[in-house]
Design a protein around this motif. Structure first.
Motif, mmCIF file in Angstrom:
data_model
loop_
_atom_site.group_PDB
_atom_site.id
_atom_site.type_symbol
_atom_site.label_atom_id
_atom_site.label_comp_id
_atom_site.label_asym_id
_atom_site.label_seq_id
_atom_site.Cartn_x
_atom_site.Cartn_y
_atom_site.Cartn_z
ATOM 1 N N LEU A 161 0.805 -1.224 0.000
ATOM 2 C CA LEU A 161 0.000 0.000 0.000
ATOM 3 C C LEU A 161 0.840 1.276 0.000
ATOM 4 O O LEU A 161 0.340 2.344 -0.347
ATOM 5 N N LEU A 162 2.091 1.168 0.410
ATOM 6 C CA LEU A 162 2.881 2.392 0.586
ATOM 7 C C LEU A 162 3.291 3.047 -0.729
ATOM 8 O O LEU A 162 3.031 4.214 -0.957
ATOM 9 N N GLY A 163 3.925 2.287 -1.596
ATOM 10 C CA GLY A 163 4.434 2.872 -2.839
ATOM 11 C C GLY A 163 3.454 2.703 -3.992
ATOM 12 O O GLY A 163 2.336 2.234 -3.821
ATOM 13 N N THR A 432 16.062 3.018 -8.653
ATOM 14 C CA THR A 432 15.431 2.075 -9.573
ATOM 15 C C THR A 432 13.982 1.770 -9.183
ATOM 16 O O THR A 432 13.396 0.811 -9.670
ATOM 17 N N GLY A 433 13.423 2.588 -8.300
ATOM 18 C CA GLY A 433 11.992 2.503 -8.003
ATOM 19 C C GLY A 433 11.593 1.579 -6.871
ATOM 20 O O GLY A 433 10.408 1.301 -6.690
ATOM 21 N N PHE A 434 12.555 1.089 -6.084
ATOM 22 C CA PHE A 434 12.220 0.226 -4.951
ATOM 23 C C PHE A 434 12.053 1.093 -3.696
ATOM 24 O O PHE A 434 12.978 1.833 -3.346
ATOM 25 N N PRO A 435 10.899 1.017 -3.019
ATOM 26 C CA PRO A 435 10.742 1.813 -1.794
ATOM 27 C C PRO A 435 11.656 1.302 -0.687
ATOM 28 O O PRO A 435 11.940 0.099 -0.616
ATOM 29 N N LEU A 436 12.127 2.203 0.159
ATOM 30 C CA LEU A 436 13.088 1.815 1.204
ATOM 31 C C LEU A 436 12.413 1.389 2.510
ATOM 32 O O LEU A 436 12.953 0.577 3.255
ATOM 33 N N GLN B 3 10.667 7.720 -2.747
ATOM 34 C CA GLN B 3 11.202 6.846 -3.774
ATOM 35 C C GLN B 3 10.894 7.384 -5.166
ATOM 36 O O GLN B 3 9.895 8.005 -5.393
ATOM 37 N N ASN B 4 11.828 7.120 -6.091
ATOM 38 C CA ASN B 4 11.588 7.503 -7.477
ATOM 39 C C ASN B 4 10.901 6.347 -8.161
ATOM 40 O O ASN B 4 11.394 5.245 -8.173
ATOM 41 N N ASN B 5 9.780 6.584 -8.717
ATOM 42 C CA ASN B 5 9.108 5.504 -9.399
ATOM 43 C C ASN B 5 9.236 5.683 -10.902
ATOM 44 O O ASN B 5 9.348 6.779 -11.422
#
Lengths: 504, 164
Positions: A161-163, A432-436, B3-5
């Motif tokens: 749900l976060l990203g 690269t689009g991975f949430p931390l 984050q960059n999506n």
């Protein structure tokens, strides 16, 4: 002694000047500690304990209450001003705090965070005061299997749900889980993924990972921005907000919802303020008529995260005070503060020292209320000038702060190399689009989930079906399935919509 | 969000990266390679019960990486991912300087290393306000000393210069 008599006695006690001073000093110290990346409220209290040997019990506990509330709130200050959460429970604060600071509304963001923290803390203290015994019994319904499913639900919901990309969120959570398995297995005592490196036998401290993932990538971004002049110091300068935020009424439903979530999460041992903040944030976004505004500078986002993580503070002490079982690391340290005073937390404490227990609960409420005045003022006058520094200077400052903070955890040079390694990994993941956030959550909840799963399997004599057979477990599994179906439904709907557009 | 999506729209001034599907396929392969390395290492864990949880996570990672690769065949191939680096020289300079700094902290101490690292990196990143550079460095290090050493009595690596 009746509860009313004990409460009256406690009110008189906490207004003694020594106690008030201890609370104020503790609160200010806690805010500073929480605001410095790498230092946590847990560490602040742990360091304070030896100093409290000679103090009166209530003075010592007042200082502890101040550091606890101040430390959790303090994490919001760098989260908003620098995009670095001072504590893990402030991670969701960065989502809206950073965009607000960048558009010149840091002052309003800091004020909303201070007021929301105060309200969450007060609500939590009141819950501790009124609901302690009945709420504590709720956790008695949870066995190891239920705790495992709660941890799994927490990770799945945050990852999904976060990203914007659920799949990458789940990969991030799995990376965190894998990092969490490094070190000696707490059940069998065997080494896992240590590669014969002595320093890895204890595993990675989650603060090292936290500082690496959240401290280094912004510093690298700042360095690149400074070199390309993409981000000037004026872009980071905090200006007096053009328009002072006054729409406090719009935050009331968020405060009520987030306080409730924080209180409930706080009662569950091992879950903690990070989960409370994330769940509060997600819930606020889910019910909002404009969920797309979240992550782009929403005051409701900051209010939800800060209210949620502070509403966990006092309620996390419910199992500690009533059952003698600390629900999280900071509760365990606070239990230590009680023990050095010769007080044994548990069911007997309310009977043997009712005035002291109620006075401590009132100190939790009072220190939370002090955030209305001290939180906002300190944040605005002391920490806001940090934004005036040019990015070329902020970048090395962030590195130096992270290095010193991480080193002081266990005086390990290896930790500061790990910090840099996690920082570069975090930068690449983010780019690269991975949430931390799911990585951190995986590391925090992974060991707990594994321990509870193995305990549940031992109790069920290896029968894996039994681990998922209780009603509570089945409800949580149903929720996990629901959460995991959301991205699939979203993906199918997007595909159908794209096909319809092509046909049209 | 921090984050960059992957987004087909690039922010103003943002460099376009490789095609998103290509990036995701490469990432999926890298994840599978890393997971295989850990799978082999998991086999070296002596107790079977201690292997169980890591192997379950690795199976999850394999599955997710498979989905990540599979998904690229169902998404539009023209989408571009944001560039990973916005300034390679600045990235390289900052990372190399930070690695040297971290290595120096253990040898010459935190304050001795920081007093050079902070102003030098700021200068190399383009800061030409020398007085501000020096003043902030000194104020910052004094503040760190007061909080960490005076207030919290935290032991720091031994300083080569001052023997603090």
């Amino acid at each position: 002694m009746s509860m009313q008599d004990a409460l009256l006695g406690a009110i008189v006690e906490i207004f003694a000047w020594q106690n008030l001073l201890a609370m104020i000093v503790g609160l200010i110290g806690g805010i500073i500690v929480g605001a410095l990346p790498g230092l946590t409220a847990t560490m602040g209290i742990a360091i304070l304990i030896p100093l409290t040997f000679t103090m009166e019990p209530l003075v010592a506990l007042g200082m502890v209450a101040g550091i606890y509330n101040g430390g959790i709130y303090g994490g919001a200050i760098p989260a908003i001003l620098l995009g670095i959460p001072g504590t893990s429970s402030s991670i969701p604060t960065t989502f809206d705090g950073v965009p607000l600071a960048r558009r010149g509304d840091a002052e309003n963001a800091l004020r909303v965070s201070a007021y929301s923290s105060a309200i969450g803390g007060i609500a939590s203290g009141v819950a501790l005061l009124i609901l302690a015994p009945p709420l504590a019994t709720v956790t008695l319904l949870f066995g190891p299997a239920e705790y495992f499913w709660v941890a799994a639900f927490g990770m799945c919901s945050i990852a999904v749900l976060l990203g914007d990309d659920a799949l990458k969120g789940l990969v991030s959570a799995a990376i965190g889980l894998l990092i969490g398995t490094i070190g000696i297995d707490s059940v069998s005592g065997h080494e896992r993924f240590t590669f014969d490196v002595f320093y890895l036998t204890g595993g990675f401290n989650f603060i090292v990972l936290l500082a690496g993932l959240y401290g280094i990538p912004p510093a690298i971004n700042l360095a690149q921005a400074a070199a390309t002049s993409a981000l000037t110091s004026s872009g980071l300068t905090i200006t007096r907000a053009k328009e002072r935020f006054r729409n406090w009424r719009s935050l009331v439903p968020t405060w009520i919802r987030s306080s409730s979530i924080g209180i409930i999460v706080g009662v569950l041992p091992g879950v903690g303020g990070t989960m409370a903040a994330f769940l509060s944030y997600n819930e606020a976004r889910r019910v909002d008529p404009d969920p797309t505004s979240f992550g782009k500078g929403s005051y409701k986002g900051i209010a939800a995260a800060e209210c949620g993580n502070n509403a966990d503070n006092a309620s996390a002490l419910i199992p500690t005070l009533t059952l003698g079982v600390p629900g999280n690391a900071v509760a365990a340290v606070i239990m230590g503060a009680f023990l050095v005073q010769g007080l044994q937390p548990g069911p007997g404490l309310f009977r043997s020292e009712p005035v002291l227990v109620y006075a401590f609960i009132l100190q939790m409420i009072a220190t939370a209320a002090m955030l209305f005045f001290l939180g906002g003022m300190i944040a605005l006058r002391v920490f806001a000038p940090v934004l005036r520094l040019p990015p070329a200077l902020i970048a090395p400052i962030v590195i130096c702060l992270s290095v010193i903070g991480v080193y002081t955890i266990q005086n390990s040079i290896f930790d500061i190399f790990a910090l840099l390694g996690f920082g570069i990994l975090g930068y690449l993941l983010q780019a690269t689009g991975f949430p931390l956030a799911p990585v951190v959550l995986g590391l925090i909840l992974g060991p707990m989930a594994e321990q509870q799963l193995r305990l549940a399997l031992i109790i069920a004599r290896g029968d894996i079906v039994a681990v998922a057979s209780s009603t509570v477990s089945l409800i949580i599994i149903g929720l996990i399935a629901l959460v995991l179906l959301i991205p699939l439904i979203r993906f199918i709907r997007e595909r159908l919509r794209a096909r319809q557009n092509r046909e049209a | 969000m921090t984050q960059n999506n992957v987004d087909e729209k690039q922010a103003p001034g943002e460099k376009p990266g490789v095609r998103a599907v290509v990036q995701d396929r490469v990432l999926a392969i890298l994840i599978i390679v890393a997971a295989t390395f850990f799978w082999i290492e998991a086999g070296k864990i002596r107790a079977a019960e201690a292997q169980m949880f890591p192997r379950a996570i690795l199976i999850l990672i394999y599955t997710l990486a498979g989905f990540l690769a599979l998904r690229t065949f169902f998404t539009p191939s023209e989408q571009r991912a944001p560039a990973i680096l916005t300034s390679l020289p600045a990235f390289a300079l900052f990372v190399v300087a930070s690695v040297i700094y971290v290595a120096s902290v253990s040898n010459v101490g935190f304050f001795s290393a920081s007093v050079f690292y902070m102003p030098v990196v700021a200068y190399l990143l383009g800061l030409r306000r020398h007085l501000m550079n020096l003043a902030v460095t000194i104020i910052f290090l004094v503040a760190v000393y007061v909080v960490f050493v005076v207030f919290f009595s935290r032991p720091l690596p031994r300083e080569m210069i001052w023997g603090l």
